[in-house]
Design a protein around this motif. Structure first.
Motif, PDB file in Angstrom:
ATOM      1  N   PHE A 135       0.838  -1.397   0.062  1.00  0.00           N
ATOM      2  CA  PHE A 135      -0.080  -0.076  -0.032  1.00  0.00           C
ATOM      3  C   PHE A 135       0.898   1.219  -0.071  1.00  0.00           C
ATOM      4  O   PHE A 135       0.594   2.386  -0.657  1.00  0.00           O
ATOM      5  N   TYR A 136       1.867   1.233   0.786  1.00  0.00           N
ATOM      6  CA  TYR A 136       2.801   2.312   0.550  1.00  0.00           C
ATOM      7  C   TYR A 136       3.436   2.921  -0.262  1.00  0.00           C
ATOM      8  O   TYR A 136       3.689   3.795  -0.845  1.00  0.00           O
ATOM      9  N   ARG A 137       3.732   1.754  -1.101  1.00  0.00           N
ATOM     10  CA  ARG A 137       4.275   2.040  -2.437  1.00  0.00           C
ATOM     11  C   ARG A 137       3.380   2.651  -3.369  1.00  0.00           C
ATOM     12  O   ARG A 137       3.679   3.347  -4.514  1.00  0.00           O
ATOM     13  N   GLN A 138       1.989   2.155  -3.388  1.00  0.00           N
ATOM     14  CA  GLN A 138       1.102   2.837  -4.156  1.00  0.00           C
ATOM     15  C   GLN A 138       0.736   4.254  -3.996  1.00  0.00           C
ATOM     16  O   GLN A 138       0.495   4.939  -4.970  1.00  0.00           O
ATOM     17  N   VAL A 139       0.986   4.742  -2.848  1.00  0.00           N
ATOM     18  CA  VAL A 139       0.385   6.129  -2.190  1.00  0.00           C
ATOM     19  C   VAL A 139       1.757   6.958  -2.032  1.00  0.00           C
ATOM     20  O   VAL A 139       1.629   8.140  -2.014  1.00  0.00           O
ATOM     21  N   GLY A 140       2.886   6.219  -2.077  1.00  0.00           N
ATOM     22  CA  GLY A 140       3.839   7.315  -1.726  1.00  0.00           C
ATOM     23  C   GLY A 140       4.465   7.389  -0.358  1.00  0.00           C
ATOM     24  O   GLY A 140       5.205   8.334  -0.080  1.00  0.00           O
ATOM     25  N   LEU A 141       4.078   6.543   0.661  1.00  0.00           N
ATOM     26  CA  LEU A 141       4.830   6.511   1.892  1.00  0.00           C
ATOM     27  C   LEU A 141       5.953   5.926   2.250  1.00  0.00           C
ATOM     28  O   LEU A 141       6.169   5.086   1.302  1.00  0.00           O
ATOM     29  N   PRO A 142       6.623   6.435   3.058  1.00  0.00           N
ATOM     30  CA  PRO A 142       8.051   5.904   3.125  1.00  0.00           C
ATOM     31  C   PRO A 142       7.969   4.416   3.788  1.00  0.00           C
ATOM     32  O   PRO A 142       7.380   4.194   4.436  1.00  0.00           O
ATOM     33  N   LEU A 143       9.168   3.757   3.102  1.00  0.00           N
ATOM     34  CA  LEU A 143       9.195   2.435   3.484  1.00  0.00           C
ATOM     35  C   LEU A 143      10.514   2.103   4.406  1.00  0.00           C
ATOM     36  O   LEU A 143      10.306   0.990   5.230  1.00  0.00           O
ATOM     37  N   ASN A 144      11.181   2.868   4.244  1.00  0.00           N
ATOM     38  CA  ASN A 144      12.724   2.703   5.154  1.00  0.00           C
ATOM     39  C   ASN A 144      13.237   4.112   5.546  1.00  0.00           C
ATOM     40  O   ASN A 144      12.716   5.240   5.166  1.00  0.00           O
ATOM     41  N   LEU A 145      14.227   4.160   6.181  1.00  0.00           N
ATOM     42  CA  LEU A 145      14.997   5.545   6.530  1.00  0.00           C
ATOM     43  C   LEU A 145      15.485   6.293   5.421  1.00  0.00           C
ATOM     44  O   LEU A 145      15.496   7.355   5.471  1.00  0.00           O
ATOM     45  N   ARG A 146      15.862   5.620   4.520  1.00  0.00           N
ATOM     46  CA  ARG A 146      16.284   6.089   3.181  1.00  0.00           C
ATOM     47  C   ARG A 146      15.182   7.033   2.547  1.00  0.00           C
ATOM     48  O   ARG A 146      15.426   8.294   2.197  1.00  0.00           O
ATOM     49  N   ASP A 147      13.923   6.464   2.620  1.00  0.00           N
ATOM     50  CA  ASP A 147      12.888   7.348   2.038  1.00  0.00           C
ATOM     51  C   ASP A 147      12.506   8.529   3.071  1.00  0.00           C
ATOM     52  O   ASP A 147      11.839   9.491   2.594  1.00  0.00           O
ATOM     53  N   LEU A 148      12.850   8.343   4.235  1.00  0.00           N
ATOM     54  CA  LEU A 148      12.849   9.499   5.154  1.00  0.00           C
ATOM     55  C   LEU A 148      13.768  10.338   5.201  1.00  0.00           C
ATOM     56  O   LEU A 148      13.793  11.574   5.624  1.00  0.00           O
ATOM     57  N   LYS A 149      14.839  10.291   4.078  1.00  0.00           N
ATOM     58  CA  LYS A 149      15.944  11.312   4.089  1.00  0.00           C
ATOM     59  C   LYS A 149      16.905  11.298   5.282  1.00  0.00           C
ATOM     60  O   LYS A 149      17.596  12.153   5.651  1.00  0.00           O
ATOM     61  N   LEU A 150      16.708  10.068   5.985  1.00  0.00           N
ATOM     62  CA  LEU A 150      17.648   9.783   7.061  1.00  0.00           C
ATOM     63  C   LEU A 150      18.583   8.717   6.871  1.00  0.00           C
ATOM     64  O   LEU A 150      19.229   8.126   7.845  1.00  0.00           O
ATOM     65  N   GLY A 151      18.930   8.086   5.590  1.00  0.00           N
ATOM     66  CA  GLY A 151      19.499   6.824   5.476  1.00  0.00           C
ATOM     67  C   GLY A 151      21.083   6.927   5.637  1.00  0.00           C
ATOM     68  O   GLY A 151      21.678   6.182   5.954  1.00  0.00           O
ATOM     69  N   HIS A 152      21.281   8.226   5.567  1.00  0.00           N
ATOM     70  CA  HIS A 152      22.860   8.461   5.683  1.00  0.00           C
ATOM     71  C   HIS A 152      23.182   8.543   7.246  1.00  0.00           C
ATOM     72  O   HIS A 152      24.475   8.641   7.480  1.00  0.00           O
ATOM     73  N   LEU A 153      22.304   8.670   8.291  1.00  0.00           N
ATOM     74  CA  LEU A 153      22.882   8.606   9.749  1.00  0.00           C
ATOM     75  C   LEU A 153      23.411   7.396  10.152  1.00  0.00           C
ATOM     76  O   LEU A 153      23.095   6.388   9.609  1.00  0.00           O
ATOM     77  N   GLY A 154      24.392   7.418  10.917  1.00  0.00           N
ATOM     78  CA  GLY A 154      24.752   6.292  11.538  1.00  0.00           C
ATOM     79  C   GLY A 154      24.180   5.644  12.516  1.00  0.00           C
ATOM     80  O   GLY A 154      23.031   6.247  12.954  1.00  0.00           O
ATOM     81  N   SER A 155      24.881   4.591  13.132  1.00  0.00           N
ATOM     82  CA  SER A 155      23.990   3.705  14.071  1.00  0.00           C
ATOM     83  C   SER A 155      23.926   4.474  15.479  1.00  0.00           C
ATOM     84  O   SER A 155      23.157   4.474  16.131  1.00  0.00           O
ATOM     85  N   ALA A 156      24.940   5.366  15.805  1.00  0.00           N
ATOM     86  CA  ALA A 156      25.067   6.458  16.957  1.00  0.00           C
ATOM     87  C   ALA A 156      23.502   7.043  17.016  1.00  0.00           C
ATOM     88  O   ALA A 156      23.021   7.415  18.104  1.00  0.00           O
TER      89      ALA A 156
END
Length: 375
Positions: free
Chosen positions: A307-328
């Motif tokens: 459903f998220y793919r159909q409407v454009g909701l984020p699936l992961n941290l990359r989609d939230l523009k936070l995929g570059h952040l480290g574990s800390a």
């Protein structure tokens, strides 16, 4: 002789005093509930959108005195103090809140603190803030601080579809994500309550979820159409009913706790409230898989990923523009989400920041995985 037992107050605030709904209703709705001195609070874009119809509305009462002001960026204590001082200096008798969730939360909370009525005018369907007797307080940098329960819902909610149509489509997508959480959270937070209102609220949340799953794609395809109006009503009104009727038993759980933690990360402003909450739903379901081995949670998450793919909701941290952040950094967000008193602890099992970190980084995993030990 029977001894008197203390009365236990159970406060539920189901709805605004009045709901005005339709196209072009803003200029026609009576605003007498606000008295003779009105303060209009909103964001710059929202105030520009409503200025013409509101001016036509106000013109019907030449004696009415109206003051206009922006609220800044966040519903923060510094902005609340400034607006409260302004309202006091102008002897304001009522507040008209205009805009998205933070603008409406600000207007509601200023009115609450001054003990005067507030009318809400949403300019998007991104949240149910126009309906609810609740405000969220943020820092000046947008980090979630706490929520405040209000002693009354707005005196009126003016839902003008013409205003909502002018909002970016992304705001409706975010509203869909925020409203979906009502089912996934209230079905957990309500527990095994035997209260009829709570039972009704949870069933309302189920209806809300089903309507969104069935109508959202059509709504986004045809703005202004029947499905679009249904989804707008669902995001603003039906979502509000769940929290209002269910009260404290139908509040937020892990999905909103994840949102709250993410607001403490650099770069979180790149996404909207409902987008973070929608991601939080996936994280909540992932926690059930990791810590309880729940196949039902896996099935629900798999359904939502489609459903998220159909409407454009984020699936992961990359989609939230936070995929570059480290574990800390991510662990810090998880620690905020898991701090004492957090709504994440409404889950029927203990959650550690380390377990949540695993969930946050595997929300789009599409197959079952071994159950991890409790961390």
């Amino acid at each position: 002789m029977l001894s008197a037992s203390p009365c236990q107050l159970d406060l539920a605030i189901p709805a605004p005093g009045r709901l005005y709904r339709g196209s072009g209703v803003l200029e026609a709705v009576p605003l007498t509930v606000l008295g003779s001195r009105v303060l209009v609070i909103g964001g710059e874009r929202s105030l520009a959108v409503v200025e013409a119809p509101l001016q036509r509305n106000f013109a019907r009462d030449p004696a009415l005195q109206v003051h206009w002001t922006t609220y800044g960026v966040d519903c923060s204590e510094s902005e609340l103090a400034r607006l409260q001082a302004l309202a006091t200096a102008e002897s304001v008798t009522g507040i008209l809140g205009v805009g998205g969730g933070k603008a409406l939360d600000t207007a509601k909370l200023v009115a609450h603190r001054l003990r005067i009525p507030v009318v809400t005018v949403p300019t998007s369907a991104a949240t149910c803030a126009a309906w609810s007797a609740l405000s969220n307080i943020y820092s000046n940098s947008g980090a979630f601080q706490r929520d405040v329960s209000l002693d009354r819902a707005p005196a009126a909610l003016i839902l003008d579809y013409e205003l909502i149509l002018q909002a970016p489509a992304r705001t409706l997508v975010a509203g869909i994500g925020d409203a979906l959480a009502k089912w996934y959270e209230s079905s957990v937070s309500s527990g095994s309550s035997e209260d009829a209102l709570v039972i009704g609220a949870v069933q309302q949340a189920r209806v809300l979820r089903d309507l969104l799953l069935q109508q959202s794609v059509a709504a986004l395809r045809e703005p202004g159409g029947t499905a679009w109006k249904q989804v707008v009503d669902a995001c603003i009104c039906l979502a509000g009913i769940v929290g209002g009727m269910g009260g404290a038993k139908c509040r937020t759980v892990a999905a909103h706790a994840v949102h709250n933690g993410l607001t403490h990360l650099s770069g979180h402003r790149a996404t909207l409230h409902g987008e973070k909450v929608a991601f939080g739903i996936l994280a909540q379901l992932r926690l059930e898989e990791i810590l309880q081995g729940s196949q039902l949670a896996l099935a629900a998450r798999t359904q939502l990923l489609t459903f998220y793919r159909q409407v454009g909701l984020p699936l992961n941290l990359r989609d939230l523009k936070l995929g570059h952040l480290g574990s800390a950094d991510l662990l810090h967000a998880a620690q905020v989400a898991c701090q004492p008193g957090s709504d994440i602890h409404h889950l029927p099992f203990p959650v550690s920041p380390e377990a949540l970190l695993v969930a946050l980084t595997t929300t789009d995993l599409t197959s079952s995985s071994p159950v991890l030990p409790r961390l």
